[in-house]
Design an enzyme around this catalytic site. Structure first.
Site, short mmCIF file in Angstrom:
data_model
loop_
_atom_site.label_atom_id
_atom_site.label_comp_id
_atom_site.label_asym_id
_atom_site.label_seq_id
_atom_site.Cartn_x
_atom_site.Cartn_y
_atom_site.Cartn_z
N PHE A 241 0.81 -1.22 0.00
CA PHE A 241 0.00 0.00 0.00
C PHE A 241 0.84 1.27 0.00
O PHE A 241 0.37 2.32 0.40
CB PHE A 241 -0.97 0.00 1.18
CG PHE A 241 -1.73 -1.28 1.35
CD1 PHE A 241 -2.65 -1.67 0.38
CD2 PHE A 241 -1.52 -2.11 2.44
CE1 PHE A 241 -3.34 -2.87 0.51
CE2 PHE A 241 -2.21 -3.30 2.57
CZ PHE A 241 -3.12 -3.69 1.61
N GLY A 469 -0.27 -9.41 -2.64
CA GLY A 469 -1.64 -9.80 -2.36
C GLY A 469 -2.59 -9.50 -3.50
O GLY A 469 -3.74 -9.92 -3.49
N ARG A 631 -8.61 -3.14 -20.42
CA ARG A 631 -8.64 -4.59 -20.61
C ARG A 631 -8.46 -5.30 -19.28
O ARG A 631 -7.57 -4.96 -18.50
CB ARG A 631 -7.53 -5.00 -21.57
CG ARG A 631 -7.59 -6.43 -22.06
CD ARG A 631 -6.43 -6.70 -22.99
NE ARG A 631 -6.52 -8.01 -23.62
CZ ARG A 631 -5.56 -8.54 -24.37
NH1 ARG A 631 -4.44 -7.85 -24.58
NH2 ARG A 631 -5.71 -9.73 -24.90
N ILE A 632 -9.28 -6.28 -19.03
CA ILE A 632 -9.25 -7.01 -17.77
C ILE A 632 -8.48 -8.32 -17.96
O ILE A 632 -8.85 -9.16 -18.77
CB ILE A 632 -10.67 -7.30 -17.26
CG1 ILE A 632 -11.43 -5.98 -17.05
CG2 ILE A 632 -10.64 -8.11 -15.98
CD1 ILE A 632 -10.78 -5.02 -16.08
N GLN A 641 -9.60 -6.74 -6.08
CA GLN A 641 -8.97 -5.44 -5.88
C GLN A 641 -10.00 -4.35 -5.65
O GLN A 641 -9.83 -3.48 -4.80
CB GLN A 641 -8.09 -5.09 -7.08
CG GLN A 641 -6.80 -5.90 -7.14
CD GLN A 641 -5.84 -5.49 -6.05
OE1 GLN A 641 -5.92 -5.97 -4.93
NE2 GLN A 641 -4.93 -4.60 -6.36
N LYS A 704 -5.37 -0.85 -17.53
CA LYS A 704 -5.30 0.20 -16.53
C LYS A 704 -5.27 -0.45 -15.15
O LYS A 704 -5.83 -1.52 -14.95
CB LYS A 704 -6.51 1.13 -16.63
CG LYS A 704 -6.63 1.88 -17.95
CD LYS A 704 -7.87 2.75 -17.98
CE LYS A 704 -8.00 3.51 -19.28
NZ LYS A 704 -9.22 4.35 -19.32
N VAL A 706 -6.05 -1.19 -11.15
CA VAL A 706 -7.31 -1.27 -10.39
C VAL A 706 -7.09 -1.27 -8.87
O VAL A 706 -8.05 -1.32 -8.12
CB VAL A 706 -8.10 -2.54 -10.78
CG1 VAL A 706 -8.45 -2.50 -12.26
CG2 VAL A 706 -7.34 -3.82 -10.46
N GLU A 708 -6.21 0.97 -6.64
CA GLU A 708 -6.49 2.12 -5.79
C GLU A 708 -7.81 2.83 -6.10
O GLU A 708 -8.32 3.58 -5.27
CB GLU A 708 -5.32 3.12 -5.91
CG GLU A 708 -4.07 2.58 -5.24
CD GLU A 708 -2.79 3.24 -5.72
OE1 GLU A 708 -2.19 4.00 -4.95
OE2 GLU A 708 -2.37 2.96 -6.86
#
Length: 742
Positions: A241, A469, A631-632, A641, A704, A706, A708
Site C-alpha cells: 500500500f 496480495g 482490458r481485464i 482489488q 489500466k 485497479v 487504488e
C-alpha cells in the site's frame, strides 16, 4: 509457491489465485519466515518524545541481560557511506539511522538491541530506559503554512485556468465548505521486517519490498557497496500500500545490526512501531468553493488543500490533484499549502491524494446538489468532463457514463428521495443513499523481462516484480502465456528477487501494466526468434513464410495463410539443435501517447447506510461499484482489488483516525484495539461491476490499474449517504457518532 502454473486460458480467464494453495497451507514464505544458521534477533527501542535529543541510555543494564549480544546506538552504529538525509532522487526520503542523538518524531528508533532470542532482545530494549532533553512540539494543522515546491511525487503545487473569482461571483448558487481528513497510519497485515546476513561486503536480505531495484540502489548507496553485491528476496508481501515502496528505517537498522555483530539478524517491527517510522497519510484540511448556474452547470471550482509534513523533509499529500481531471468547469483552481510539525515524514498511502481529495470534492458536490434541489448523479452528469479539465487533452478512453448508468440501475438509485431523513428500515433505523465518482490515473513505470522457450516446448519467464496480495503470480503468468501462445501449464513464472530483470515498482496501480507489458513483449520476441529458425529452415513446413507470416498458439507455430502447415516449438528447436531461444522485453509508457492523451480509470460507487437515530451508530449495509479500467486480465482478481479498495473506503469514511497528544506529540492509539479498522462485521454486501472498456492508447495491452480506484469513490459515497440518512453534514472525516450527535 510452485512456480509452474496450471493449464487454462491466458488474458481474460477468471482464474483463482495460483498462489492460493501455498498461502493456505503455509508453504508461502514471507520475509520474517526465513532464517539463517546462527540467527540473532533485534528489537528497536523507540523514542518516547517527539522532538529533542537522547541524553542517556542504560546500555550496561541491557547488555547484562542474559542472551543480549550487543546494543547498537549512535556511539557504535556502523557509519554509512552516504548520509541517510541525502536527497539524490524524487523517492529519496530522509531516514533516522542512529547517526546522531537527535529525535524528530515520536517512535523514532533510538537504539537496537541484538540478542540470541526475541524475548531477550525485547527485555533488553526495555532496560535501556532512555533519557531525553525534550523540546516543545508542534502537531495539528494550525501552524504557519508554506507553499511547497511540489506535491506528491513531483506534481505542480498549483494548477488551474479561468477567472475563479468572477465565476463564483456570477453563480446562481455558491457553496463554501471545509473538510478535514485524519492522519492514517500504515498497518499492513505483515509488518516491516529484515532478515539480513553479510559475507564480507556481500549482503543477502529477506525483506518486504514493492520496488526491488530502488531498494537495491538505496542500500548500495548507503553502505557503499556495488548493487551486484546485494541479493534481496521478496516472493510475497502481506500488503504494501505504498509503505514498502521504499526501504524504511527498521529495514535499514536490521541490515546495520547484522553488519555490527557479524552474524545474521532478524528485525521485525512490533505493531505499535508501525506508527512513526514506516510512513502514513497526513491529515488534511480542504476548502472547496463551488459556483453553479440554476441548472447545476458549474461556473467555478476552487479546491485548496492544507496538509502536514515533517520539520525535516517534504512529502505533501496531493489532495487537490483530483480536481484537475474529473469535472468540467469554465474556471478552476487547485492549490496546496503545508505546515511543518513534529511527525515523521508522510509517505505514499493507497491512492495518495486521490483518496483524501475525493471524499472532500464528492461531499462538496453533494452539498451543491442539495442547494440546487438536484439529484447528485444528475449534477455530476451535467458537469461531465469530455476532456481533462486542466490539460484539455482528450481521454485515452472514458466509460464513466456507462459506470454511472450500470451502477445506478443495479443499486436502484432512481427511487432515491432527494430530501434527507426520508427512509427507515423495519427496525426503525434511518436509511441513506449516497454516491461518489471514482477515478485514478493510468500510469506506467519502466520494467524489463526475459523469456526463454525451452527444448521441451515449455517456457520460463522472469521479471523482478512483487506479489503483495494483488495476484501478480497469477495475472503476470496469464499475460506471459498470452505473449508466448502457450497454455499456462507450460509456463514457469519467476518473480520476487532482485537478480531478475528489473520489474519496476508495484505501486501507483502500475504493476500489471508495467511488468505485464515487459513480459508480453519478451514472449513475443522469443516467438520471433523461434520463428526465425523455422522460416529459414528448408526442412520446416514454415519455410519461406517470414516472421510476419507465422502465428503462435498452443505451443505451435503455424502459417497465417495455411494453418495446417505448423510444427511445435520443440520440433523447431530439435532440428536447429538448440536447447532454447530467449529474448527480452521492456515495459514503459509511450511519451507520444502521454503527451496526446489523459489516461485514467473511472468508476461510480453507490452506498447505503443505516444509522441509529438515538445512538448515532452507523453501519454501511450495501455498496455497489461500477468501474471501467481498460482490458481485464483476470476478472476474479480485479473484483478482489475493487472490493479491497471499497473496504478501505469504508475504513476511511468511518474508522481510521490516528490520535496524538497535542502536548507531547505522542500517539494515543498506536494499536489495533484503538486505531479502528473495519472487521468482517463492518463490511456490507458488496458488488463490483466490470464495465467493458477498450483503450488503444494507454499501453500495448490496453490495461489500466485497479488497486487504488475503489477507495476514491467509496469514502465520499458513504459520507453522502450519512447526510441523506440523517440530514447532518459531517465534514470531519472519519464520521463517528460523537460528530453526528454533537
Amino acid at each position: 509457491m510452485s512456480e509452474r502454473v496450471r493449464h487454462g486460458a491466458a488474458i481474460g480467464a477468471d482464474l483463482t489465485r495460483l498462489d492460493g494453495p501455498d498461502k493456505v497451507t503455509g508453504a508461502a514464505r514471507y520475509a520474517a519466515d526465513f532464517r539463517f544458521d546462527g540467527l540473532l534477533h533485534a528489537v528497536m527501542a523507540v523514542s518516547g518524545i517527539a522532538r529533542g535529543r537522547v541524553t542517556g541510555l542504560d546500555v550496561t543494564a541491557a547488555e547484562a541481560h542474559p542472551g543480549v549480544v550487543r546494543v547498537m546506538t549512535p556511539a557504535n552504529a556502523p557509519k554509512l557511506a552516504q548520509s541517510p538525509d541525502a536527497k539524490d532522487g524524487p523517492f529519496a526520503f530522509k531516514r533516522d539511522l542512529l547517526q546522531d542523538d537527535g529525535v524528530r518524531y515520536a517512535n523514532q528508533p533510538v537504539a537496537v538491541v541484538i540478542a540470541e532470542t526475541l524475548e531477550a532482545a525485547t527485555e533488553g530494549a526495555r532496560l535501556l530506559a532512555p533519557r531525553y532533553a525534550a523540546e516543545d512540539v508542534r502537531v495539528g494543522l494550525d501552524g504557519e503554512p508554506f507553499v511547497p515546491e511540489a506535491v506528491g511525487p513531483g506534481a505542480p503545487t498549483r494548477a488551474g485556468y479561468g477567472d475563479v473569482a468572477a465565476g463564483l461571483s456570477a453563480a446562481h448558487t455558491r457553496i463554501e465548505a471545509t473538510y478535514e481528513t485524519a492522519a492514517q497510519y500504515h498497518n499492513a497485515l505483515e509488518p516491516h521486517a529484515a532478515v539480513a546476513s553479510w559475507e564480507g561486503d556481500h549482503l543477502t536480505l529477506y525483506t518486504p519490498s514493492q520496488a526491488l531495484a530502488m531498494a537495491t540502489g538505496r542500500i548500495a548507496a548507503l553502505f557503499g557497496i556495488p548493487p551486484g553485491n546485494i541479493h534481496i528476496v521478496c516472493h510475497y508481501l502481506g500488503g504494501g500500500f505504498g509503505s514498502k515502496a521504499l526501504v524504511t528505517p527498521p529495514q535499514f537498522l536490521g541490515i546495520m545490526a547484522a553488519r555490527l555483530v557479524g552474524r545474521p539478524v532478524k528485525l521485525v517491527t512490533r505493531r505499535e512501531q508501525m506508527f512513526g517510522p514506516v510512513g502514513h497519510r497526513a491529515a488534511t484540511r480542504q476548502t472547496l468553493k463551488l459556483g453553479a448556474e440554476a441548472d447545476g452547470t458549474l461556473t467555478a471550482w476552487d479546491h485548496h488543500t492544507l496538509t502536514q509534513t515533517s520539520r525535516y523533509d517534504d512529502f505533501i499529500e496531493p489532495s487537490g490533484i483530483i480536481s484537475r481531471n474529473l469535472y468540467a468547469s469554465p474556471a478552476l483552481a487547485s492549490t496546496h499549502e503545508a505546515v511543518r510539525v513534529d511527525i515523521a515524514t508522510p509517505i505514499f498511502m493507497r491512492a495518495p491524494g486521490e483518496a483524501s481529495g475525493s471524499v472532500a470534492i464528492e461531499s462538496a458536490l453533494d452539498e451543491l446538489a442539495a442547494e440546487l434541489n438536484l439529484d447528485p448523479l444528475e449534477l455530476r452528469l451535467r458537469n461531465y468532463a469530455e476532456v481533462e479539465p486542466v490539460s484539455k487533452k482528450p481521454f485515452s478512453s472514458k466509460a464513466l457514463r456507462d459506470c454511472y448508468a450500470r451502477g445506478a440501475e443495479r443499486f436502484g438509485w432512481a427511487s432515491r428521495p432527494k430530501a434527507p431523513r426520508q427512509m427507515r428500515n423495519v427496525d426503525g433505523l434511518l436509511v441513506g443513499w449516497g454516491m461518489g465518482t471514482a477515478t485514478y490515473p493510468a500510469s506506467m513505470f519502466q520494467a524489463e523481462a526475459r523469456a526463454v522457450i525451452r527444448a521441451d516446448g515449455s517456457a520460463l519467464v522472469e521479471t523482478a516484480q512483487h506479489d503483495m496480495g494483488q495476484g501478480a503470480w497469477t495475472s503476470l503468468a496469464q499475460i506471459a502465456a498470452d505473449g508466448l501462445g502457450l497454455p499456462l501449464d507450460s509456463v514457469t513464472l519467476s518473480i520476487g528477487h532482485n537478480r531478475l530483470p528489473n520489474g519496476g515498482l508495484a505501486g501507483g496501480s502500475t504493476a500489471t501494466a508495467t511488468a505485464g507489458t515487459a513480459l508480453h513483449k519478451a514472449g513475443q520476441a522469443a516467438i520471433a526468434a523461434l520463428a526465425e529458425l523455422a522460416v529459414n529452415d528448408p526442412a520446416s513446413p514454415l519455410y519461406g513464410a517470414g516472421n510476419a507470416g507465422v502465428v503462435s498458439a498452443g505451443g505451435r507455430l503455424a502459417r497465417r495463410d495455411d494453418p495446417s502447415r505448423s510444427e511445435s516449438f520443440s520440433e523447431i528447436l530439435a532440428r536447429a539443435r538448440r536447447d532454447s531461444v530467449e529474448a527480452r522485453g521492456t515495459g514503459a509508457s509511450d511519451p507520444a501517447a502521454k503527451k496526446a492523451y489523459a489516461m485514467h480509470a473511472h468508476g461510480a460507487v453507490f452506498a447505503e447506510v443505516l444509522v441509529d437515530p438515538d445512538l448515532g451508530q452507523i453501519r454501511v449495509s450495501r455498496l455497489v461499484g461500477a468501474f471501467a479500467a481498460g482490458r481485464i486480465v483476470n476478472p476474479r482478481l480485479v473484483r478482489s482489488q475493487y472490493y479491497g479498495g471499497m473496504i478501505w473506503g469504508v475504513s476511511f469514511a468511518l474508522h481510521e483516525h490516528a490520535a496524538m497528544d497535542a502536548r507531547t506529540g505522542r500517539f494515543l492509539n498506536n494499536n489495533l484495539a484503538e486505531y479502528h479498522l473495519p472487521v468482517n462485521a463492518d463490511i456490507p454486501t458488496m458488488e463490483a461491476i466490470l464495465v467493458p472498456e477498450e483503450d488503444p492508447h494507454v499501453n500495448p495491452l490496453g490495461i489500466k490499474g485497479v488497486g487504488e480506484i475503489g477507495i476514491t469513490g467509496t469514502a465520499g459515497a458513504i459520507a453522502n449517504a450519512v447526510w441523506h440518512a440523517t440530514g447532518v453534514r459531517v465534514r470531519d472525516i472519519p464520521i463517528t457518532l460523537d460528530k453526528l450527535l454533537g
